[in-house]
Design a protein around this motif. Structure first.
Motif, PDB file in Angstrom:
ATOM      1  N   SER A 149       0.840  -1.195   0.000  1.00  0.00           N
ATOM      2  CA  SER A 149       0.000   0.000   0.000  1.00  0.00           C
ATOM      3  C   SER A 149       0.875   1.245   0.000  1.00  0.00           C
ATOM      4  O   SER A 149       2.062   1.182   0.328  1.00  0.00           O
ATOM      5  N   CYS A 150       0.272   2.367  -0.367  1.00  0.00           N
ATOM      6  CA  CYS A 150       1.023   3.615  -0.499  1.00  0.00           C
ATOM      7  C   CYS A 150       1.411   4.157   0.876  1.00  0.00           C
ATOM      8  O   CYS A 150       0.599   4.216   1.792  1.00  0.00           O
ATOM      9  N   ARG A 151       2.667   4.568   0.978  1.00  0.00           N
ATOM     10  CA  ARG A 151       3.219   5.074   2.231  1.00  0.00           C
ATOM     11  C   ARG A 151       2.615   6.436   2.615  1.00  0.00           C
ATOM     12  O   ARG A 151       2.637   6.821   3.765  1.00  0.00           O
ATOM     13  N   CYS A 152       2.093   7.189   1.637  1.00  0.00           N
ATOM     14  CA  CYS A 152       1.560   8.527   1.948  1.00  0.00           C
ATOM     15  C   CYS A 152       0.056   8.527   2.192  1.00  0.00           C
ATOM     16  O   CYS A 152      -0.416   9.132   3.129  1.00  0.00           O
ATOM     17  N   CYS A 153      -0.715   7.847   1.288  1.00  0.00           N
ATOM     18  CA  CYS A 153      -2.174   7.951   1.411  1.00  0.00           C
ATOM     19  C   CYS A 153      -2.820   6.640   1.841  1.00  0.00           C
ATOM     20  O   CYS A 153      -4.012   6.605   2.123  1.00  0.00           O
ATOM     21  N   GLY A 154      -2.042   5.546   1.859  1.00  0.00           N
ATOM     22  CA  GLY A 154      -2.594   4.255   2.256  1.00  0.00           C
ATOM     23  C   GLY A 154      -3.303   3.521   1.134  1.00  0.00           C
ATOM     24  O   GLY A 154      -3.790   2.395   1.315  1.00  0.00           O
ATOM     25  N   GLU A 186       4.058   3.396  -8.668  1.00  0.00           N
ATOM     26  CA  GLU A 186       3.400   4.693  -8.495  1.00  0.00           C
ATOM     27  C   GLU A 186       1.989   4.464  -7.966  1.00  0.00           C
ATOM     28  O   GLU A 186       1.254   3.620  -8.496  1.00  0.00           O
ATOM     29  N   CYS A 187       1.620   5.213  -6.913  1.00  0.00           N
ATOM     30  CA  CYS A 187       0.290   5.061  -6.325  1.00  0.00           C
ATOM     31  C   CYS A 187      -0.748   5.639  -7.285  1.00  0.00           C
ATOM     32  O   CYS A 187      -0.642   6.803  -7.689  1.00  0.00           O
ATOM     33  N   VAL A 188      -1.728   4.843  -7.628  1.00  0.00           N
ATOM     34  CA  VAL A 188      -2.746   5.279  -8.580  1.00  0.00           C
ATOM     35  C   VAL A 188      -3.593   6.408  -7.986  1.00  0.00           C
ATOM     36  O   VAL A 188      -4.019   7.323  -8.678  1.00  0.00           O
ATOM     37  N   ALA A 189      -3.772   6.377  -6.656  1.00  0.00           N
ATOM     38  CA  ALA A 189      -4.626   7.387  -6.023  1.00  0.00           C
ATOM     39  C   ALA A 189      -3.939   8.746  -5.863  1.00  0.00           C
ATOM     40  O   ALA A 189      -4.535   9.775  -6.164  1.00  0.00           O
ATOM     41  N   CYS A 190      -2.674   8.775  -5.394  1.00  0.00           N
ATOM     42  CA  CYS A 190      -2.073  10.082  -5.060  1.00  0.00           C
ATOM     43  C   CYS A 190      -0.820  10.416  -5.870  1.00  0.00           C
ATOM     44  O   CYS A 190      -0.301  11.524  -5.771  1.00  0.00           O
ATOM     45  N   GLY A 191      -0.287   9.462  -6.661  1.00  0.00           N
ATOM     46  CA  GLY A 191       0.875   9.762  -7.496  1.00  0.00           C
ATOM     47  C   GLY A 191       2.210   9.616  -6.794  1.00  0.00           C
ATOM     48  O   GLY A 191       3.263   9.940  -7.342  1.00  0.00           O
ATOM     49  N   MET A 192       2.200   9.121  -5.560  1.00  0.00           N
ATOM     50  CA  MET A 192       3.449   8.908  -4.803  1.00  0.00           C
ATOM     51  C   MET A 192       4.242   7.766  -5.435  1.00  0.00           C
ATOM     52  O   MET A 192       3.684   6.722  -5.770  1.00  0.00           O
ATOM     53  N   VAL A 193       5.568   7.959  -5.594  1.00  0.00           N
ATOM     54  CA  VAL A 193       6.418   6.945  -6.224  1.00  0.00           C
ATOM     55  C   VAL A 193       7.282   6.293  -5.142  1.00  0.00           C
ATOM     56  O   VAL A 193       7.867   6.990  -4.312  1.00  0.00           O
TER      57      VAL A 193
HETATM   58 ZN    ZN Z   1      -0.929   7.221  -2.454  1.00  0.00          ZN
END
Ligand code: ZN
Ligand code: TYD
Length: 402
Positions: A4-9, A47-54
Motif C-alpha cells: 500500500s502507499c506510504r503517503c495515502c494508504g 506509483e500510487c494510482v490514487a495520489c501519485g506517490m512513487v
Molecule cells: Zn498514495
C-alpha cells in the motif's frame, strides 16, 4: 514488499520502472569481500494510482543500510554551506533563545556544529549510524544514536523538552513507516514550532533522466501532493514549499501543527494529478546507457585508459545499470578516505585517492559524481588529458589542446 502507499494508504500501486536486480549503492567492498557472494535486491519503482506517490516495491531493512554509513556530510563543503544557511534561516524565524533544535539524520553533526554560539539555542542530533554519531559527539554536538520513531520522540521530549525546530534533510525518503515518523514529529514539535524537511523531487528526477538517484536507500520519491496528504492525515499542515538545486533538484517543505494546507501547496504542479511519462523516461535511460558504453568502447579502441572521478552512490547505480565492468573502466578515484582501498559494488573497480591520476596519467577522466562537476573540473587543472561527464560524455567537459 510494499502493498500500500506510504503517503495515502491507497492499495493500488502500478509498476512504472524496473532497474533490475542491483547491489547496494553504498556497499563498497573490501578486497576480502570479493570472494563472498554480494547482496543484491530488485529496484522496481511503483506509483500510487490514487495520489501519485512513487516508491520502491522492495524494502531493504534499514539496519542493513544505515548501521554504518559511508556518506559524510562534512566531506562536502557545498553541502555544509547549504544546510548551515537552512538552519540559520529557520532558527531566526522559529527558535527563541535557549530553545531546542533537533536534526533528524544529523550524520557527522557538521550542520549542527556550524551554528554560531551567539544563536544561543540548544542542539540535538539523532542518527542511527554509530560511526558518524561518534564523530559528531567528538566535535561537541550532543547526539543520540538511534532511528527516529514515535517512541524515541517521546523519550527525547521527556529528557530535553519539545523542539522549536526540527530539521530533516535527505532522510525522509529513507523511512519506511512514515505514519510512525509523522506521529514522532507531532509528539516532539512544540505547538508553535516548525518542521523543515528537504527531499529530492521526483518530477525533476524524471525531467533530468536522473535514474542513478534511484537506489535501495531511497524508498520514496516525493512530490508535494502526496506529502501534503500524508501530513494532513497526522494533524500537520504544509505551510510553504520551495524548490532548490541540491542533489539535482530538491523540495523544501515547512510543516507546522494545524489542518489543511497553504496556497503554496495548491499552486504546486502535481496537486491536481500529474500524468508522468515513464515510457519516455525509460527510453532516455536506455539511450544514455548506450551512448556511455559506446564512448567507453571508442576510448578503449583508441588505446586509452579511462578513470572514473567520484564514487557516490549514484556511480554504483549507473555503472551497474549500464553493465560497465573493469574492462571498460579501469578504476575510480574518490577523495573520501573510507572509500579508498575498497571496490565499487557490483562492478568491482578499485577506488584510489585522486592523486592516482597524476601518477598514472590516464587518457580520459569520466566524472561520475555529475552533481559536483564544476568542483571536480576545477581540481583537474593540472591534468593534461580529456575530461567528460557520465551524462552525455561525447559533449566533453574539457578537450585536450594539442
Ligand atoms: Zn498514495
Ligand atoms: P554525493 O553526490 O555528495 O553523494 P551520494 O553518494 O549521495 O550521491 O557524493 C559525491 C562523491 O564524490 C563523494 O564520494 C566524494 C566525491 N568527491 C570527490 O572525490 N572529489 C570532489 O572534488 C568532490 C566534490 C566529490
Amino acid at each position: 514488499m510494499r502493498k500500500s502507499c506510504r503517503c495515502c494508504g491507497g492499495g493500488e500501486l502500478a509498476e512504472v520502472f524496473d532497474l533490475g536486480v542491483q547491489p547496494f549503492a553504498n556497499g563498497f567492498l573490501t578486497p576480502e569481500q570479493l570472494d563472498k557472494p554480494e547482496p543484491r535486491s530488485p529496484l522496481v519503482l511503483m506509483e500510487c494510482v490514487a495520489c501519485g506517490m512513487v516508491q520502491l516495491r522492495h524494502v531493504t531493512p534499514a539496519v542493513d543500510l544505515f548501521a554504518e554509513y559511508a556518506f559524510q556530510t562534512g566531506s562536502s563543503t557545498r553541502m555544509v554551506r547549504h544546510f548551515r544557511s537552512l538552519l540559520l534561516e529557520s532558527i531566526g524565524r522559529y527558535v527563541p533563545r535557549g530553545k531546542l533544535v533537533v536534526e533528524i539524520g544529523s550524520n557527522d553533526g557538521a550542520a549542527l556544529a556550524s551554528i554560531p554560539d551567539d544563536r544561543r539555542c540548544r542542539r540535538l542530533g539523532i542518527d542511527p549510524a554509530a560511526n558518524l554519531t561518534e564523530i559528531a559527539r567528538r566535535s561537541g554536538v550532543p547526539t543520540v544514536t538511534a532511528f527516529f520513531t514515535e517512541e524515541l520522540a517521546g523519550q527525547v521530549a521527556t529528557i530535553h523538552g519539545e523542539a522549536s525546530l526540527i530539521v530533516a534533510c535527505n532522510v525522509v525518503a529513507h523511512i519506511d513507516d512514515l505514519d510512525d515518523f509523522c506521529r514522532g514529529v507531532r509528539r516532539l514539535l512544540k505547538h508553535d514550532g516548525a518542521f523543515v524537511m528537504e527531499v529530492p523531487d521526483v518530477d525533476t528526477l524524471l525531467a533530468r533522466t536522473a535514474f542513478d538517484t534511484i537506489y535501495h536507500e531511497h524508498l520514496s520519491y516525493f512530490s508535494v501532493g502526496p506529502l501534503a496528504t500524508l501530513f494532513a492525515r497526522h494533524g500537520l499542515r504544509v505551510e510553504a514549499v520551495e524548490w532548490n538545486e541540491v542533489h539535482g533538484g530538491s523540495l523544501r517543505l515547512t510543516v507546522r501543527h494545524g489542518t489543511g494546507h497553504s496556497g503554496d501547496v495548491s499552486r504546486w504542479r502535481d496537486w491536481r494529478g500529474i500524468v508522468r511519462d515513464w515510457n519516455g523516461f525509460a527510453a532516455r535511460c536506455e539511450r544514455e546507457r548506450d551512448e556511455l558504453c559506446e564512448w567507453l568502447d571508442d576510448a578503449r579502441a583508441d588505446g586509452g585508459t579511462v578513470v572514473g572521478y567520484g564514487a557516490p552512490a549514484k556511480a554504483t547505480v549507473r555503472l551497474n545499470y549500464c553493465g560497465i565492468g573493469t574492462d571498460r573502466l579501469a578504476c575510480v578515484v574518490d577523495s573520501t578516505p573510507s572509500k579508498q582501498g575498497r571496490l565499487m559494488p557490483g562492478t568491482h573497480q578499485p577506488i584510489y585517492g585522486p592523486e592516482w591520476i597524476d601518477r598514472s596519467k590516464p587518457s580520459d577522466v569520466l566524472v561520475l559524481a555529475w552533481n559536483h562537476e564544476r568542483e571536480i573540473v576545477g581540481k583537474l587543472a593540472g591534468y593534461g588529458g580529456r575530461v567528460a561527464s557520465v551524462v552525455r560524455p561525447r559533449r566533453g567537459l574539457r578537450k585536450l589542446d594539442m
